[in-house]
Motif scaffolding. Structure first.
Motif, PDB file in Angstrom:
ATOM      1  N   SER A  74      -9.690   6.675  -7.682  1.00  0.00           N
ATOM      2  CA  SER A  74      -9.158   5.178  -6.878  1.00  0.00           C
ATOM      3  C   SER A  74      -7.728   5.281  -6.675  1.00  0.00           C
ATOM      4  N   VAL A  77      -6.097   5.912  -3.252  1.00  0.00           N
ATOM      5  CA  VAL A  77      -5.839   4.747  -2.362  1.00  0.00           C
ATOM      6  C   VAL A  77      -4.282   4.346  -2.434  1.00  0.00           C
ATOM      7  N   PHE A 223     -13.976   3.541  -4.966  1.00  0.00           N
ATOM      8  CA  PHE A 223     -14.137   1.973  -4.872  1.00  0.00           C
ATOM      9  C   PHE A 223     -15.281   1.805  -5.960  1.00  0.00           C
ATOM     10  N   TYR A 234      -9.372  -1.711  -8.459  1.00  0.00           N
ATOM     11  CA  TYR A 234     -10.139  -0.455  -7.804  1.00  0.00           C
ATOM     12  C   TYR A 234     -11.256  -0.797  -7.163  1.00  0.00           C
ATOM     13  N   THR A 235     -11.458  -1.992  -6.567  1.00  0.00           N
ATOM     14  CA  THR A 235     -12.719  -2.412  -5.730  1.00  0.00           C
ATOM     15  C   THR A 235     -12.227  -2.241  -4.238  1.00  0.00           C
ATOM     16  N   TYR A 236     -13.327  -2.754  -3.425  1.00  0.00           N
ATOM     17  CA  TYR A 236     -12.686  -2.734  -1.703  1.00  0.00           C
ATOM     18  C   TYR A 236     -11.723  -3.353  -1.675  1.00  0.00           C
ATOM     19  N   ALA A 239      -8.519  -2.188  -2.669  1.00  0.00           N
ATOM     20  CA  ALA A 239      -8.033  -1.062  -1.767  1.00  0.00           C
ATOM     21  C   ALA A 239      -7.351  -1.611  -0.524  1.00  0.00           C
ATOM     22  N   ILE A 240      -8.020  -2.580  -0.028  1.00  0.00           N
ATOM     23  CA  ILE A 240      -7.364  -3.391   1.128  1.00  0.00           C
ATOM     24  C   ILE A 240      -6.023  -3.944   1.128  1.00  0.00           C
ATOM     25  N   GLN A 466      -5.032  -8.237  -5.725  1.00  0.00           N
ATOM     26  CA  GLN A 466      -5.614  -8.638  -4.441  1.00  0.00           C
ATOM     27  C   GLN A 466      -5.423  -9.916  -3.986  1.00  0.00           C
TER      28      GLN A 466
END
Length: 586
Positions: A74, A77, A223, A234-236, A239-240, A466
């Protein structure tokens, strides 16, 4: 000679070389432009390696390694997001940045938004650079103390003093030259550690098999599910958010200064692509050791006495696989990662005070500002003062119950970074915004940023990374866009200033007319000579008692540095021989 003695000799020789670099490159400095931006004569490989080295600190081998220890792939990223930032620079923005023809980030802000916004960013940048440099130094000292047994105060004073000496004497020439030499050491030593870890495991296949056998396949995915880690890390979405944050950080008006040192826009693009290649390659090498530590040395890592034991994963893996004499070089690599951030911060801080704050104070008090070489000497005085401040702040926290304050102040930095970056990005592409757009955007965006910082106290739940990024970005972009209707009410003088800024940024640099004669050959020969000496000294470590694979590893690292140095010396001499022939033919 024992292993500890060898380590100290290696580290001592390395630090002495850095001081020597500063002594040699002081001859390159004649004015403020030379001292703070290499006189716009830096080669692409020199500036590109410096941009790469300043993109991370020892946190890569501690904090990021701890993340890799817990979450595996992860963490890629974070660094691939940096690579995307470099790629965008390489495609077009690096050329634009160089063509702004400025010395500091706040000067760029002045050209775009005016003096008031320049002073706002200058003082904020000045405080944050000093803070970050001292915290990086303290973080390195705490880590080296816990893992390698060095005294915290000694690390702070020795590393801080060495950085201050070569930065003070040689200016940005010494900073970029030492960054390049540190890159030459960092690349092969981290490759060696990664390869030796894979050998210890039994190969790449054994790494993946070990992850599966220990039930880490889910946690080590690129992910992860929202409930896998605290705060949905460390999820989508994470990452975005990380991609957006890092890419924005690399592509704002204030980040332009890393490319002011090169000769022209084309050289700036080449420097950015070098940073992209090095960052991308490093992302797949740096995090094999902490994952190896999770599989093979878990108990040793957990026994390290630091607030988050996982952050010792890289160091523990290195200590277990490196041959005698190379542990000192690994410490050198960690020093290099922090010193490259500290020396750049020190030089940029002195540049901001000399170029942006000092002239404004002189105008305010009706004094004539210094010019030419006198101004450069004043910049050196500022460098000395800031260097002492950085060491003093780090030492103060090392001698108090300041570990919690240390973390708290890092969070303060995160609180301010994104709100300041949003208008610096928007102003790069949107021409029709008033002069006060950046200040208003920062101030308004600081409100949700503060909510996120104190979310646990205010809302009983800590906002995730996030959430903070998405909310701050949305608010910042909306506020900036809402200032655009006021463009029609701006004075004609400011409209011309904004138009002049964009015309300047899009006008190619004519190096011969604007700068003059290059000194590429001198850079090649001097840096090549230093690299050859360093590589040769490293190769002598092969005489220490080690198994065959250890000796081969030493020869690989030393041979790599020596080989690059030899090629540079050869290229410098060949170019010298070819120059008279070309002139004769003309």
């Amino acid at each position: 000679m024992g292993e500890t003695s060898v380590e100290y000799v290696v580290i001592g020789c390395y630090l002495a070389v850095l001081v020597g670099v500063g002594m040699v490159f002081r001859r390159f400095n004649e004015n403020v432009s030379d001292y703070f931006r290499n006189g716009c004569k830096g080669t692409w490989w020199l500036v590109g390696s410096s941009a790469f080295m300043t993109a991370f600190s020892a946190w890569t081998f501690s904090g990021a390694a701890g993340a890799a220890y817990e979450a595996g792939w992860s963490v890629l990223v974070i660094y691939l997001a940096n690579s995307v930032g470099f790629a965008i620079n390489g495609l077009f923005l690096a050329k634009w940045f160089r063509q702004i023809r400025a010395i500091t980030g706040p000067e760029v802000i002045r050209l775009r938004f005016g003096i008031s916004t320049q002073q706002f960013y200058a003082w904020m940048s000045f405080v944050m650079q000093t803070l970050y440099s001292s915290l990086h130094l303290l973080g390195l000292a705490i880590f080296c103390s816990a893992v390698f047994g060095y005294k915290i105060e000694q690390v702070i004073v020795v590393v801080g003093a060495v950085v201050l000496i070569y930065s003070l004497i040689g200016g940005s020439w010494a900073v970029t030259a030492t960054d390049f030499l540190q890159t030459l050491i960092l690349i092969p030593i981290t490759i060696l550690v990664g390869v030796l870890c894979l050998v210890k495991l039994g190969g790449v296949g054994a790494l993946f098999q070990g992850i599966q056998n220990m039930g880490l396949s889910s946690a080590y995915g690129v992910f992860n599910a929202p409930d896998q880690f605290p705060l949905r890390a460390y999820t989508y979405a994470w990452a975005i958010a990380m991609l957006l944050k890092n890419v924005i950080g690399y592509n704002t008006l204030t980040s332009a200064q890393r490319y002011f040192l090169v000769k022209d826009g084309r050289e700036a693009q080449k420097a950015a692509w070098l940073g992209f290649v090095l960052m991308t390659a490093g992302a797949f090498i740096w995090f094999i050791p902490p994952m190896t530590a999770r599989l093979l040395f878990h108990a040793e890592v957990m026994a390290v006495d630091i607030p988050k034991a996982a952050e010792a994963a890289y160091a523990i893996a290195s200590l277990n696989v490196l041959p005698l004499g190379m542990t000192g070089l690994m410490v050198v690599a960690m020093f290099a990662a922090t010193m490259s951030s500290m020396d750049s911060g020190l030089n940029r801080n002195a540049a901001i005070f000399t170029n942006d704050i000092y002239p404004t104070l002189c105008r305010l008090f009706g004094r004539a500002a210094m010019q030419g070489k006198s101004l450069m000497r004043l910049g050196q005085v500022f460098s000395a003062v800031f260097g002492v401040c950085i060491v003093s702040i780090a030492t103060y926290f090392a001698n108090t119950e300041g570990r919690g304050v240390f973390e708290h102040m890092l969070n303060i930095g995160a609180l301010l970074a994104l709100p300041m970056a949003v208008p610096a990005l928007m102003g790069l592409f949107i021409r029709t915004s008033p002069s006060w757009a950046a200040i208003v955007t920062v101030c308004v965006t600081l409100i949700p940023s503060a909510f996120g910082f104190f979310s646990a106290e205010l809302f009983g739940e800590t906002w995730s990374f996030q959430q903070k990024v998405f909310i701050n970005l949305t608010v910042g972009i909306v506020v900036y866009l809402l200032t655009m209707p006021f463009w029609n009410r701006t004075p004609e003088v400011y409209r011309r200033q904004a138009q002049d800024f964009f015309d300047r940024m899009l006008t190619p640099v004519d190096f011969e007319k604007e700068i003059g004669i290059p000194n590429d050959l001198r850079q090649l020969k001097i840096i090549g000579s230093f690299a050859a000496v360093i590589g040769g000294v490293i190769c002598t470590l092969v005489l220490l008692p080690n198994p065959l694979i250890g000796r081969l590893g030493i020869l690989f690292v030393g041979g790599f540095v020596l080989g690059v140095g030899g090629v540079f010396i050869w290229l410098g001499k060949r170019s010298e021989l070819e120059a008279p022939r070309i002139e004769a033919a003309d």
